[in-house]
Design a protein around this motif. Structure first.
Motif, PDB file in Angstrom:
ATOM      1  N   HIS A  35     -70.967 -23.604  41.667  1.00  0.00           N
ATOM      2  CA  HIS A  35     -72.475 -23.351  42.066  1.00  0.00           C
ATOM      3  C   HIS A  35     -73.493 -24.250  41.186  1.00  0.00           C
ATOM      4  O   HIS A  35     -73.080 -25.079  40.264  1.00  0.00           O
ATOM      5  CB  HIS A  35     -72.691 -22.127  41.691  1.00  0.00           C
ATOM      6  CG  HIS A  35     -71.823 -21.227  40.595  1.00  0.00           C
ATOM      7  ND1 HIS A  35     -71.894 -21.853  39.299  1.00  0.00           N
ATOM      8  CD2 HIS A  35     -70.925 -20.309  40.745  1.00  0.00           C
ATOM      9  CE1 HIS A  35     -70.920 -20.759  38.627  1.00  0.00           C
ATOM     10  NE2 HIS A  35     -70.310 -20.049  39.289  1.00  0.00           N
ATOM     11  N   ASP A  36     -74.598 -24.223  41.562  1.00  0.00           N
ATOM     12  CA  ASP A  36     -75.619 -24.985  40.845  1.00  0.00           C
ATOM     13  C   ASP A  36     -76.321 -24.189  39.680  1.00  0.00           C
ATOM     14  O   ASP A  36     -77.564 -24.581  39.317  1.00  0.00           O
ATOM     15  CB  ASP A  36     -76.552 -25.629  41.828  1.00  0.00           C
ATOM     16  CG  ASP A  36     -77.491 -24.471  42.594  1.00  0.00           C
ATOM     17  OD1 ASP A  36     -77.392 -23.292  42.430  1.00  0.00           O
ATOM     18  OD2 ASP A  36     -78.618 -25.124  43.242  1.00  0.00           O
ATOM     19  N   ARG A  68     -70.476 -23.026  33.529  1.00  0.00           N
ATOM     20  CA  ARG A  68     -71.663 -23.989  33.758  1.00  0.00           C
ATOM     21  C   ARG A  68     -71.719 -24.273  35.163  1.00  0.00           C
ATOM     22  O   ARG A  68     -70.787 -24.204  35.931  1.00  0.00           O
ATOM     23  CB  ARG A  68     -71.155 -25.267  32.911  1.00  0.00           C
ATOM     24  CG  ARG A  68     -70.989 -25.169  31.495  1.00  0.00           C
ATOM     25  CD  ARG A  68     -69.843 -24.409  30.881  1.00  0.00           C
ATOM     26  NE  ARG A  68     -68.688 -25.164  31.556  1.00  0.00           N
ATOM     27  CZ  ARG A  68     -68.004 -26.162  30.881  1.00  0.00           C
ATOM     28  NH1 ARG A  68     -68.494 -26.484  29.796  1.00  0.00           N
ATOM     29  NH2 ARG A  68     -66.718 -26.667  31.445  1.00  0.00           N
ATOM     30  N   PRO A  69     -72.570 -24.765  35.367  1.00  0.00           N
ATOM     31  CA  PRO A  69     -73.000 -25.571  37.008  1.00  0.00           C
ATOM     32  C   PRO A  69     -71.779 -26.567  37.135  1.00  0.00           C
ATOM     33  O   PRO A  69     -71.543 -27.255  36.545  1.00  0.00           O
ATOM     34  CB  PRO A  69     -74.325 -26.225  36.962  1.00  0.00           C
ATOM     35  CG  PRO A  69     -74.984 -25.215  36.027  1.00  0.00           C
ATOM     36  CD  PRO A  69     -73.986 -24.901  34.822  1.00  0.00           C
ATOM     37  N   ASP A  70     -71.226 -26.359  38.382  1.00  0.00           N
ATOM     38  CA  ASP A  70     -70.044 -27.280  38.681  1.00  0.00           C
ATOM     39  C   ASP A  70     -68.789 -27.049  38.257  1.00  0.00           C
ATOM     40  O   ASP A  70     -67.798 -27.798  38.649  1.00  0.00           O
ATOM     41  CB  ASP A  70     -70.714 -28.856  38.509  1.00  0.00           C
ATOM     42  CG  ASP A  70     -71.896 -29.233  39.264  1.00  0.00           C
ATOM     43  OD1 ASP A  70     -72.095 -28.806  40.387  1.00  0.00           O
ATOM     44  OD2 ASP A  70     -72.627 -30.052  38.722  1.00  0.00           O
ATOM     45  N   ASP A  71     -68.653 -26.049  37.453  1.00  0.00           N
ATOM     46  CA  ASP A  71     -67.232 -25.424  37.093  1.00  0.00           C
ATOM     47  C   ASP A  71     -66.606 -24.978  38.237  1.00  0.00           C
ATOM     48  O   ASP A  71     -67.365 -24.330  39.215  1.00  0.00           O
ATOM     49  CB  ASP A  71     -67.392 -24.369  35.878  1.00  0.00           C
ATOM     50  CG  ASP A  71     -67.375 -25.020  34.569  1.00  0.00           C
ATOM     51  OD1 ASP A  71     -66.996 -26.061  34.478  1.00  0.00           O
ATOM     52  OD2 ASP A  71     -67.987 -24.244  33.875  1.00  0.00           O
ATOM     53  N   CYS A  89     -75.865 -14.052  36.294  1.00  0.00           N
ATOM     54  CA  CYS A  89     -76.328 -15.284  36.729  1.00  0.00           C
ATOM     55  C   CYS A  89     -77.668 -15.734  36.275  1.00  0.00           C
ATOM     56  O   CYS A  89     -78.495 -15.133  36.119  1.00  0.00           O
ATOM     57  CB  CYS A  89     -76.065 -15.457  38.213  1.00  0.00           C
ATOM     58  SG  CYS A  89     -74.479 -14.760  38.905  1.00  0.00           S
ATOM     59  N   CYS A  90     -77.803 -16.912  35.968  1.00  0.00           N
ATOM     60  CA  CYS A  90     -79.271 -17.500  35.786  1.00  0.00           C
ATOM     61  C   CYS A  90     -79.293 -19.019  36.320  1.00  0.00           C
ATOM     62  O   CYS A  90     -78.273 -19.726  36.305  1.00  0.00           O
ATOM     63  CB  CYS A  90     -79.663 -17.239  34.372  1.00  0.00           C
ATOM     64  SG  CYS A  90     -78.973 -18.596  33.418  1.00  0.00           S
ATOM     65  N   SER A 115     -64.148 -29.611  28.823  1.00  0.00           N
ATOM     66  CA  SER A 115     -63.544 -29.620  30.233  1.00  0.00           C
ATOM     67  C   SER A 115     -63.284 -28.168  30.707  1.00  0.00           C
ATOM     68  O   SER A 115     -63.274 -27.950  31.854  1.00  0.00           O
ATOM     69  CB  SER A 115     -62.249 -30.374  30.225  1.00  0.00           C
ATOM     70  OG  SER A 115     -61.134 -29.548  29.305  1.00  0.00           O
ATOM     71  N   LEU A 116     -62.985 -27.160  29.764  1.00  0.00           N
ATOM     72  CA  LEU A 116     -63.044 -26.002  30.078  1.00  0.00           C
ATOM     73  C   LEU A 116     -64.270 -25.105  29.755  1.00  0.00           C
ATOM     74  O   LEU A 116     -64.770 -25.324  28.689  1.00  0.00           O
ATOM     75  CB  LEU A 116     -61.812 -25.114  29.627  1.00  0.00           C
ATOM     76  CG  LEU A 116     -60.443 -25.764  29.962  1.00  0.00           C
ATOM     77  CD1 LEU A 116     -59.097 -25.149  29.399  1.00  0.00           C
ATOM     78  CD2 LEU A 116     -60.326 -25.477  31.616  1.00  0.00           C
ATOM     79  N   PRO A 117     -64.770 -24.005  30.401  1.00  0.00           N
ATOM     80  CA  PRO A 117     -65.758 -23.240  29.900  1.00  0.00           C
ATOM     81  C   PRO A 117     -65.502 -22.683  28.646  1.00  0.00           C
ATOM     82  O   PRO A 117     -64.346 -21.921  28.393  1.00  0.00           O
ATOM     83  CB  PRO A 117     -66.079 -22.224  30.872  1.00  0.00           C
ATOM     84  CG  PRO A 117     -64.764 -22.282  31.811  1.00  0.00           C
ATOM     85  CD  PRO A 117     -63.922 -23.670  31.830  1.00  0.00           C
ATOM     86  N   PRO A 118     -66.524 -22.346  27.873  1.00  0.00           N
ATOM     87  CA  PRO A 118     -66.172 -21.719  26.640  1.00  0.00           C
ATOM     88  C   PRO A 118     -65.974 -20.136  26.831  1.00  0.00           C
ATOM     89  O   PRO A 118     -66.697 -19.711  27.798  1.00  0.00           O
ATOM     90  CB  PRO A 118     -67.677 -21.692  25.891  1.00  0.00           C
ATOM     91  CG  PRO A 118     -68.119 -23.278  26.372  1.00  0.00           C
ATOM     92  CD  PRO A 118     -67.863 -23.024  27.793  1.00  0.00           C
TER      93      PRO A 118
END
Length: 277
Positions: A35-36, A68-71, A89-90, A115-118
């Motif tokens: 998502h963006d 994050r966006p694009d994950d 979501c924001c 590379s991976l989301p926290p």
């Protein structure tokens, strides 16, 4: 496999900077997607596998993840378990405002570049407090926008600031997976033997990795998990101190008392007197 791309405009509407909703079952979760906009999700019940950016990570009750966006991610069922989670979501613009407000307290790259989301694990008490906070915001009407932005600020400063201090060399995936699995009650109660079993590594290797990468020992790490669970039981149940000690994996009541007071500065009875309803 087709990857769906969600946009803030289609997902939240043109005049909404942030919102949250509960997904009651994996049956209602989105297929593989990106998502963006930003998304934080909190697992409130159950467990599953989080497939994100090509990695498969176990997640369980209390896991909070910063997407994050694009994950690119989705969820897979683990065994017979289901999962409930809350999505916050924001938009990018709203998160930029949050980062600007935080200033030097958090550097965005520390959250955006890995590379991976926290992700972090909330204690049962912290999970319930955040869940209750969001439910109250849902009833706040016109004030919900400001309140939700305040929650985002608090989550970043309270939980995710630590990521800017992490080593540039990320934790190996097997260790990240082990830490998540050990935060499940049925694992940390079994203690060190269960940790060695899940890791597939030798005790000596585990001890060295914990000392070098986490600045703690496996025993201290497991005791910390047990003590956080003990706090939750003290504040939310009528179980006796002995029953709580055994429920958390402590077979020696005196040792439990010593560890609890050393960690929190009060005895279990004093903690219960201050925090139980």
């Amino acid at each position: 496999m087709k990857i769906f791309k969600y946009t803030a405009e289609s997902h939240m509407g043109t005049d909404t900077e942030s919102h949250f909703f509960t997904v009651s079952s994996l049956k209602h979760a989105s297929p593989i997607h990106s998502h963006d906009f930003f998304e934080l999700f909190l697992v409130t019940r159950g467990r599953a596998l989080h497939i994100v950016n090509g990695a498969s990570l176990p997640i369980a009750e209390g896991t909070l993840v910063f997407i994050r966006p694009d994950d690119v991610h989705y969820y897979e069922q683990e065994g017979d378990y289901d999962m409930e989670f809350i999505n916050i979501c924001c938009t990018k613009q709203a998160m930029d405002t949050v980062f600007a407000f935080l200033g030097d307290a958090i550097h965005p790259d520390s959250l955006l570049s890995p590379s991976l989301p926290p992700s972090i694990i909330l204690s049962p008490m912290e999970k319930e407090q955040l869940k209750d906070r969001l439910e109250h915001i849902g009833l706040a009407g016109d004030k919900s926008r400001g309140l939700l932005r305040a929650v985002l600020v608090e989550l970043l400063i309270h939980y995710f600031w630590q990521f800017q201090h992490k080593q540039e060399d990320p934790l190996p995936l097997w260790l990240e997976s082990l830490l998540i699995q050990m935060k499940r009650k049925d694992n940390f109660i079994q203690g060190i033997p269960r940790m060695y079993e899940l890791s597939g590594r030798s005790p000596g290797h585990i001890n060295r990795v914990f000392k070098n990468r986490l600045s703690t020992t496996p025993v201290e790490y497991i005791n910390g998990l047990r003590l956080e669970y003990a706090k939750h039981l003290l504040a939310t149940t009528n179980l006796s101190i002995t029953e709580i000690s055994l429920s958390c994996g402590f077979n020696n009541l005196s040792h439990y008392y010593h560890l609890f007071k050393s960690s929190f500065g009060v005895t279990p009875l004093e903690f219960r007197a201050r925090h139980s309803p």
